[in-house]
Design a protein around this motif. Sequence first.
Motif, short mmCIF file in Angstrom:
data_model
loop_
_atom_site.label_atom_id
_atom_site.label_comp_id
_atom_site.label_asym_id
_atom_site.label_seq_id
_atom_site.Cartn_x
_atom_site.Cartn_y
_atom_site.Cartn_z
N ARG B 91 0.88 -1.05 -0.09
CA ARG B 91 0.10 -0.01 -0.05
C ARG B 91 0.84 1.33 0.02
NH1 ARG B 91 -4.16 1.29 5.00
NH2 ARG B 91 -5.54 2.85 3.88
N ALA B 92 0.43 2.21 -0.72
CA ALA B 92 1.43 3.51 -0.84
C ALA B 92 1.18 4.23 0.54
CB ALA B 92 0.50 4.29 -1.76
N GLY B 93 2.23 4.68 0.90
CA GLY B 93 2.55 5.29 2.12
C GLY B 93 2.10 6.88 2.03
N LEU B 94 2.92 7.65 2.94
CA LEU B 94 2.62 8.90 2.82
C LEU B 94 3.01 9.70 1.66
CD1 LEU B 94 3.52 9.46 6.61
CD2 LEU B 94 1.31 9.47 5.60
N THR B 96 1.91 10.64 -0.90
CA THR B 96 1.58 10.24 -2.31
C THR B 96 0.04 11.19 -2.65
OG1 THR B 96 0.12 8.26 -1.42
CG2 THR B 96 2.61 7.90 -2.13
#
Lengths: 112, 114
Positions: B91-94, B96
């Motif tokens: 999952r994409a983190g901060l 983005t």
Amino acid sequence: DAGITQSPRYKITETGRQVTLMCHQTWSHSYMFWYRQDLGHGLRLIYYSAAADITDKGEVPDGYVVSRSKTENFPLTLESATRSQTSVYFCASSESRFGEQYFGPGTRLTVT
Amino acid sequence: DAKTTQPPSMDCAEGRAANLPCNHSTISGNEYVYWYRQIHSQGPQYIIHGLKNNETNEMASLIITEDRKSSTLILPHATLRDTAVYYCIVRAGLNTGTASKLTFGTGTRLQVTL
């Protein structure tokens, strides 16, 4: 201790009818999500909401409408149900944008 | 988001440790590894997540390799109630600009037996 609830749990409807699935959470989480789960596809995101009156499309939004007038509720409406929308629908909520999501028990919808 | 590869099924004897592997060779630096499970007919349940350090909570441990291309979820003492489909999600983190969605694959069906 209610957490996140969905209603109805089971629904059978006819093609062309409008159906609304309800989702309610008691945590005051900002983020809420709608997923559908079908065999062979896993869970796919339909719509999500970052806060009251803020919604955005997910992966498979066509044929669905959402609204979020109150933080705790996030209804999903099928404006004119089709057989391809037969699925299990899960609602989820999250405290923050990247926090863990907590899922409801699901609504099993059959469109005949 | 990076894709993940998991074995379709695994068996584990009750009381033994269940080690569920996941490959995510295309993971990028700001992407997290999340694990969820889904017990039959219920909604998915969050288990644990991590970035690069090993993590442990009351449910499980998460071991992420140094190159971050794979990870292992460990249920230390599996019980019959742990029978479920386990999903490994990157999952994409901060920092983005995209929505923080969870992309579920087909997961690993873990069967715990007596």
